[in-house]
Design a protein around this motif. Structure first.
Motif, short mmCIF file in Angstrom:
data_model
loop_
_atom_site.label_atom_id
_atom_site.label_comp_id
_atom_site.label_asym_id
_atom_site.label_seq_id
_atom_site.Cartn_x
_atom_site.Cartn_y
_atom_site.Cartn_z
N MET A 1 1.40 -7.01 -7.47
CA MET A 1 2.00 -6.34 -6.34
C MET A 1 1.96 -7.25 -5.12
N ASP A 2 3.05 -7.27 -4.36
CA ASP A 2 3.19 -8.15 -3.21
C ASP A 2 3.63 -7.31 -2.03
N GLU A 3 2.69 -7.03 -1.12
CA GLU A 3 2.99 -6.17 0.02
C GLU A 3 3.98 -6.83 0.96
N GLY A 4 4.09 -8.18 0.93
CA GLY A 4 4.99 -8.87 1.82
C GLY A 4 6.42 -8.96 1.31
N SER A 5 6.67 -8.54 0.08
CA SER A 5 8.01 -8.61 -0.48
C SER A 5 8.78 -7.34 -0.15
N GLY A 6 10.04 -7.51 0.25
CA GLY A 6 10.87 -6.36 0.56
C GLY A 6 11.62 -5.82 -0.64
N LEU A 7 11.42 -6.42 -1.83
CA LEU A 7 12.13 -6.02 -3.03
C LEU A 7 11.17 -5.83 -4.19
N PRO A 82 8.62 -1.50 -1.02
CA PRO A 82 9.09 -0.16 -1.38
C PRO A 82 8.13 0.59 -2.29
N CYS A 83 7.50 -0.15 -3.20
CA CYS A 83 6.54 0.50 -4.10
C CYS A 83 5.29 0.92 -3.34
N TYR A 84 4.81 0.05 -2.44
CA TYR A 84 3.65 0.40 -1.63
C TYR A 84 3.91 1.67 -0.83
N ALA A 85 5.12 1.75 -0.26
CA ALA A 85 5.43 2.90 0.59
C ALA A 85 5.56 4.18 -0.21
N LYS A 86 6.20 4.12 -1.37
CA LYS A 86 6.43 5.34 -2.14
C LYS A 86 5.14 5.86 -2.76
N PHE A 87 4.27 4.96 -3.21
CA PHE A 87 3.01 5.39 -3.81
C PHE A 87 1.90 5.57 -2.77
N MET A 88 2.16 5.14 -1.52
CA MET A 88 1.14 5.19 -0.47
C MET A 88 -0.13 4.45 -0.92
N VAL A 89 0.08 3.21 -1.38
CA VAL A 89 -1.00 2.42 -1.94
C VAL A 89 -1.84 1.79 -0.82
N ILE A 90 -3.14 1.75 -1.02
CA ILE A 90 -4.06 1.05 -0.13
C ILE A 90 -4.66 -0.12 -0.91
N PRO A 91 -4.29 -1.39 -0.56
CA PRO A 91 -4.83 -2.53 -1.30
C PRO A 91 -6.12 -3.06 -0.67
N LEU A 96 -9.80 -7.03 -5.26
CA LEU A 96 -8.68 -6.94 -6.21
C LEU A 96 -8.53 -5.52 -6.72
N LYS A 97 -8.39 -4.59 -5.80
CA LYS A 97 -8.24 -3.18 -6.18
C LYS A 97 -7.08 -2.55 -5.41
N LEU A 98 -6.45 -1.59 -6.05
CA LEU A 98 -5.44 -0.74 -5.43
C LEU A 98 -5.90 0.71 -5.56
N ASN A 104 -5.28 14.54 -9.50
CA ASN A 104 -6.66 14.94 -9.79
C ASN A 104 -7.68 13.99 -9.16
N GLY A 105 -7.36 13.44 -8.00
CA GLY A 105 -8.29 12.56 -7.32
C GLY A 105 -7.69 11.19 -7.03
N ILE A 106 -8.54 10.26 -6.66
CA ILE A 106 -8.10 8.91 -6.30
C ILE A 106 -7.89 8.08 -7.57
N ILE A 107 -6.76 7.40 -7.63
CA ILE A 107 -6.46 6.48 -8.73
C ILE A 107 -6.82 5.07 -8.26
N THR A 108 -7.65 4.38 -9.02
CA THR A 108 -8.09 3.02 -8.69
C THR A 108 -7.61 2.07 -9.78
#
Length: 233
Positions: A1-7, A82-91, A96-98, A104-108
């Motif tokens: 996953m690349d938070e800096g990529s727009g695609l 786009p993936c970070y935004a839709k899943f509301m991911v916290i890296p 090295l965790k997302l 049913n809780g936090i997915i790691t």
């Protein structure tokens, strides 16, 4: 996953490994930059695929649009912003965790440092190979190595106004207190400007001691740490 990529990018090797026919993707002709150094990249098309994180007991799935590319890469797909935004991911790049919210809780999602190092090495090799391709010789020919000599370039790198200026004294008791104004100002406007600066010369800070009345909190940088927390390297 690349938070800096727009695609979201999908390589054709990954598409073949997933046994998805090439006729399924839709055409997408707009180019994008940043994947191949110094050149545009044209996708073969785009495709909508479901992406899922988690396990059977706790998972989260969303459909994402991927741009298909036919050049080599060190990853299977690249999940961008786009993936970070839709899943509301916290890296957390240190561990090295997302993390994301699930039903049913936090997915790691975790990875190993050895695997990340291997991917970095492969990415460096692929990048070096792309730069050395015969398609990009103009990058080396058109670029000139510039070595700056600090002593010679100080004057050229210093601040230089776009218009001609002249020094004007604003304190009759101290001739060193000068300001610079345009030389092309009309006479009336120049007199008004000089009178205004002279009347307000007390607001100028000529040296740090002139700002003794300002609280330290205004210009002081502080790190608000939790008392008793364990330092982490």
């Amino acid at each position: 996953m690349d938070e800096g990529s727009g695609l979201n990018i999908l390589y054709v090797d990954t598409l073949d490994a997933m046994r998805i026919p090439w006729s399924k993707p839709c055409l997408a002709g707009s180019p994008f930059h940043g994947v191949i150094l110094g050149a545009q990249a044209y996708p073969l098309g785009q495709i909508d695929l479901p992406v899922m994180f988690g396990k059977r007991a706790n998972f989260y799935s969303e459909v994402h649009t991927f741009k298909m590319v036919d050049f080599l890469g060190s990853y299977h797909p690249i999940l961008g912003h786009p993936c970070y935004a839709k899943f509301m991911v916290i890296p957390n790049y240190t561990y090295l965790k997302l993390k994301m919210s699930g039903p049913n809780g936090i997915i790691t999602i975790s990875s190993a440092f050895s695997h990340a190092f291997t991917c970095d090495c492969e990415h460096f090799e692929h990048t070096t190979m792309v730069v050395n391709l015969s398609k990009l010789p103009w990058l080396r020919e058109s670029s000139t190595l510039v070595v700056l000599d600090y002593n010679k370039s100080t004057s050229s790198m210093a601040f230089c106004p776009l218009e001609e200026t002249k020094a004007v004294g604003i304190d009759p008791t101290d001739p060193t207190k000068m300001v610079w104004i345009r030389t092309q100002l009309p006479a009336k406007k120049e007199c008004e400007l000089v009178d205004f600066l002279c009347a307000n010369r007390d607001v100028f800070a000529w040296q740090p001691s002139d700002m003794s009345g300002i609280p330290r909190e205004v210009t002081e940088h502080a790190l608000h740490l939790i008392s008793g927390s364990k330092p982490t390297k």
